[in-house]
Write an enzyme that holds these catalytic residues in place. Structure first.
Site, PDB file in Angstrom:
ATOM      1  N   ARG A 129      79.309  -4.593  35.544  1.00 32.92           N
ATOM      2  CA  ARG A 129      77.971  -4.555  34.949  1.00 32.92           C
ATOM      3  C   ARG A 129      77.849  -3.382  33.982  1.00 32.92           C
ATOM      4  NH1 ARG A 129      73.191  -6.397  37.881  1.00 32.92           N
ATOM      5  NH2 ARG A 129      71.557  -6.677  36.337  1.00 32.92           N
TER       6      ARG A 129
ATOM      7  N   LYS B 150      72.995 -16.182  43.446  1.00 34.59           N
ATOM      8  CA  LYS B 150      74.390 -16.318  43.027  1.00 34.59           C
ATOM      9  C   LYS B 150      75.090 -17.288  43.956  1.00 34.59           C
ATOM     10  CE  LYS B 150      75.648 -12.097  45.515  1.00 34.59           C
ATOM     11  NZ  LYS B 150      76.255 -10.789  45.518  1.00 34.59           N
TER      12      LYS B 150
ATOM     13  N   GLU C 270      77.732  -8.001  31.278  1.00 37.00           N
ATOM     14  CA  GLU C 270      78.933  -7.859  32.104  1.00 37.00           C
ATOM     15  C   GLU C 270      80.130  -7.662  31.184  1.00 37.00           C
ATOM     16  OE1 GLU C 270      78.745  -7.953  35.462  1.00 37.00           O
ATOM     17  OE2 GLU C 270      80.701  -8.594  36.223  1.00 37.00           O
TER      18      GLU C 270
ATOM     19  N   LYS D 282      78.719 -16.692  36.384  1.00 34.65           N
ATOM     20  CA  LYS D 282      78.769 -15.343  36.950  1.00 34.65           C
ATOM     21  C   LYS D 282      80.138 -14.775  36.573  1.00 34.65           C
ATOM     22  CE  LYS D 282      77.886 -12.700  41.184  1.00 34.65           C
ATOM     23  NZ  LYS D 282      78.826 -11.627  40.960  1.00 34.65           N
TER      24      LYS D 282
HETATM   25  P1  ATP Z   1      79.153  -9.003  43.515  1.00 32.61           P
HETATM   26  O1  ATP Z   1      79.823  -8.156  44.547  1.00 32.61           O
HETATM   27  O2  ATP Z   1      79.084 -10.450  43.857  1.00 32.61           O
HETATM   28  O3  ATP Z   1      79.596  -8.718  42.133  1.00 32.61           O
HETATM   29  P2  ATP Z   1      76.910  -7.309  43.226  1.00 32.61           P
HETATM   30  O4  ATP Z   1      76.351  -6.709  44.467  1.00 32.61           O
HETATM   31  O5  ATP Z   1      77.699  -6.461  42.314  1.00 32.61           O
HETATM   32  O6  ATP Z   1      77.678  -8.629  43.623  1.00 32.61           O
HETATM   33  P3  ATP Z   1      74.823  -9.083  42.684  1.00 32.61           P
HETATM   34  O7  ATP Z   1      73.440  -8.677  42.420  1.00 32.61           O
HETATM   35  O8  ATP Z   1      75.066  -9.622  44.016  1.00 32.61           O
HETATM   36  O9  ATP Z   1      75.736  -7.822  42.385  1.00 32.61           O
HETATM   37  O10 ATP Z   1      75.321 -10.126  41.630  1.00 32.61           O
HETATM   38  C1  ATP Z   1      75.021  -9.925  40.323  1.00 32.61           C
HETATM   39  C2  ATP Z   1      76.199  -9.297  39.631  1.00 32.61           C
HETATM   40  O11 ATP Z   1      76.945 -10.304  38.990  1.00 32.61           O
HETATM   41  C3  ATP Z   1      75.718  -8.374  38.555  1.00 32.61           C
HETATM   42  O12 ATP Z   1      75.674  -7.050  39.033  1.00 32.61           O
HETATM   43  C4  ATP Z   1      76.711  -8.543  37.435  1.00 32.61           C
HETATM   44  O13 ATP Z   1      77.653  -7.501  37.517  1.00 32.61           O
HETATM   45  C5  ATP Z   1      77.400  -9.842  37.730  1.00 32.61           C
HETATM   46  N1  ATP Z   1      77.132 -10.909  36.743  1.00 32.61           N
HETATM   47  C6  ATP Z   1      78.071 -11.653  36.113  1.00 32.61           C
HETATM   48  N2  ATP Z   1      77.533 -12.559  35.328  1.00 32.61           N
HETATM   49  C7  ATP Z   1      76.187 -12.420  35.413  1.00 32.61           C
HETATM   50  C8  ATP Z   1      75.074 -13.095  34.831  1.00 32.61           C
HETATM   51  N3  ATP Z   1      75.235 -14.117  33.996  1.00 32.61           N
HETATM   52  N4  ATP Z   1      73.832 -12.677  35.165  1.00 32.61           N
HETATM   53  C9  ATP Z   1      73.651 -11.653  36.033  1.00 32.61           C
HETATM   54  N5  ATP Z   1      74.662 -10.987  36.624  1.00 32.61           N
HETATM   55  C10 ATP Z   1      75.926 -11.354  36.327  1.00 32.61           C
END
Ligand code: ATP
Length: 569
Positions: A261, A427, A306, A256
């Site tokens: 994103r 995650k 990302e 991660k």
């Molecule tokens: P966080 O605050 O933990 O970043 P979030 O609410 O932005 O969470 P989540 O859906 O909880 O988003 O976690 C997925 C996020 O992690 C994605 O939006 C992306 O930005 C990031 N990410 C990093 N590496 C990856 C990956 N290999 N696959 C998917 N998402 C990833």
């Protein structure tokens, strides 16, 4: 042709309706009644938006412009308008009162004359479009004039809704959930099909028109479109690696990455990049666009990834640095040199005219690897298929050592589900849980901080009604510098002020850490946070990302299961 008055009358009835089922049927009636051309406009208006969610267009009217327009139309002073705002607590009611009290001899205001010209829905939309388009020198005057025109041509029933639409906050309790159900019921299309079409197109107006014209088949035929962003698939938290294995079995494990994103649309040589908020950020990231052109071997593709900024040690830099890149509109090249980005691509949703979202992740992954060549600042990073705890733990430790957030544990058989935060993406990260909440109010500070906003009121989202429900306040963890910066940002979002209390347009999202969630009768959400503190201002997130009431309920339940906290606050 539907007049804006008829729309306002329908809003009044909906606003006074208590139950959401009844509300849904009234919205459905409204959608059925209007002409095909008016349908998309009404669909957006009734949710309090003027433009579709995917569009970067916004009305762009703040309290200053609105108060000035109301003052001019009514003959009152801006100070009088501010007093009315304090008295009524609502911009819609302020508009109604201001214009009803308009001073004698105010020739410009015709709304309370017997033969006020009737505004059509279309005309109102076109004026908002003109307001949204005006920019640069003189734009303020032009926005005020357009608003004045709308107020001057409106009767007492309409002015309140014009004012509320101008700030894109209609306050009649209709959100995406109700509109989705209303479209389904009005045009006889399954709710799931409407929901899916919305996640793919991000445009409820388009979904409504398609449902009316072509029914279920047409709605189900709505698919991805190049250069129009789709909602991002999201992840749920896995409390432990073991629980994730129990959930998914053999899983696809990826790092991660700690970055931001980016959704990538490649259409020949044209590359469009969208942020987490689905804003077009292509102009800020020419380096990433160039890498995509060079290393993505496809005529057309939609990819998910990302963007990360690495320091000399190869560790991710602070999140705020990446945001500086994403926000940058000028001197892009020098900022790109200062904060170089690279992109890790982890998914593909569309390739050479074909929709891939229903294919299982492992198939999509193969296609991704086949079309993306790893090159300078672009890569498809490692993905390991395993259900072995030791192996997953090693990857997790490596990711953390490299300074990234943790790991993603994905179901290899899962489709790409736009807009869903489901169990197919889990995650695992070490930090405690945080909540993304929207700031809906603030208070002016005390002592040496009187010129700064201090305590900030936070709210979660009720998707059915579209309302933001208070869950508490955050007042600790701010430096003077940060408060000054936040005060500057929030000054443009003031809806009204009363004493030290300020109501803010919901726009800015705070990521907040807390000790526990408690039940509480003090806040409308029914919940309160114990010891909330600011972790980050999440400029990369939009109102759709605000935690829902359902998620708070779920977190409260999980917390109870884990035995944390007393029952009530
Ligand atoms: P966080 O605050 O933990 O970043 P979030 O609410 O932005 O969470 P989540 O859906 O909880 O988003 O976690 C997925 C996020 O992690 C994605 O939006 C992306 O930005 C990031 N990410 C990093 N590496 C990856 C990956 N290999 N696959 C998917 N998402 C990833």
């Amino acid at each position: 042709m539907t007049s804006f008055r008829e729309f306002a009358q329908a809003c009044k009835v909906i606003e006074a309706t208590p139950g959401s089922l009844e509300m849904t049927s009234q919205v459905a009636e409204l959608l059925k009644k209007v002409s095909p051309e008016e349908l998309p406009i009404v669909t957006h208006f009734v949710m309090g938006e003027v433009f579709p969610a995917w569009s970067s267009q916004e009305v762009g009217v703040g309290a200053g412009i609105l108060y000035a327009a109301l003052a001019r139309s009514s003959g009152l002073s801006v100070g009088d308008i501010e007093n009315l705002v304090k008295e009524t607590g609502d911009i819609g009611r302020t508009a109604v009162k201001a214009l009803a009290r308009k001073s004698k001899g105010q020739a410009t205001f015709s709304s309370f004359l017997e033969e006020a010209p009737e505004l059509s829905l279309h005309e109102v939309f076109e004026r908002f479009q003109a307001i949204s388009r005006s920019s640069g020198k003189g734009s303020q005057t032009s926005k005020i004039k357009n608003l004045q025109y709308l107020f001057n041509c409106s009767g007492s029933e309409e002015v309140g809704y014009i004012a509320r639409l101008a700030v894109e906050d209609l306050r009649i309790g209709v959100g995406e959930g109700i509109v989705r159900d209303a479209i389904a019921s009005a045009f006889n299309v399954p709710v799931v099909s409407v929901e899916r079409a919305f996640m793919l197109t991000n445009d409820m107006g388009l979904v409504a028109s398609t449902a009316r014209e072509g029914g279920t088949e047409a709605v189900e035929g709505l698919g991805l479109q190049l250069n129009r962003p789709i909602r991002m698939m999201l992840a749920q938290i896995a409390p432990t690696i073991e629980s994730a294995i129990a959930e998914v079995g053999e899983a696809a494990i990826e790092w991660k990455f700690d970055g931001a994103r980016v959704q990538i649309h490649k259409d020949g040589d044209r590359v469009t990049l969208y942020s987490r908020k689905l804003e077009d950020i292509s102009s800020s990231l020419p380096d990433i666009a160039a890498s995509i052109r060079k290393y993505v071997h496809a005529d057309s593709a939609i990819l998910d990834g990302e963007a990360v900024a690495l320091d000399e040690r190869g560790h991710p830099r602070a999140f705020q640095d990446i945001l500086r890149r994403l926000r940058r509109k000028y001197e892009v090249d020098s900022t790109a040199k200062e904060i170089p980005l690279s992109i890790n691509i982890f998914d593909i949703m569309y390739l050479n005219g074909e929709d891939l979202i229903d294919l299982p992740l492992i198939r999509r992954r193969e296609m991704l690897e086949n079309c993306v060549e790893n090159g300078d600042s672009i890569s498809v990073d490692r993905q390991v298929l395993t259900s072995n705890y030791e192996e997953i733990s090693v990857i997790y430790t490596e990711a953390l050592k490299a300074g990234h957030e943790g790991i993603m544990i994905k179901n290899p058989q899962s489709p790409y589900s736009p807009g869903k935060r489901g169990k197919n993406w889990l995650k695992k990260k070490p930090v405690m849980e945080t909540l993304d909440l929207v700031v809906i109010g603030a208070e002016w500070g005390y002592g040496k901080r009187t010129s700064f906003m201090g305590s900030f009121a936070l709210a979660c989202h009720d998707p059915r009604t579209g309302r933001f429900l208070p869950v508490g306040k955050v007042a600790t963890g701010f430096s003077d510098e940060q408060l000054a910066e936040l005060t500057a940002i929030f000054s443009d979002l003031i809806v009204m002020e009363s004493g030290i209390r300020i109501e803010l347009k919901p726009q800015v999202i705070f990521e907040v850490a807390f000790e526990e969630i408690q039940k509480s009768t003090n806040y409308e959400s029914g919940y309160a946070l114990r010891f909330p503190r600011l972790v980050n201002v999440r400029d990369d997130k939009s109102l759709e990302d605000v935690e829902t009431l359902g998620r708070l309920e779920e977190m409260y339940r999980l917390q109870r299961e884990r035995g944390i906290g007393p029952d009530t606050a």
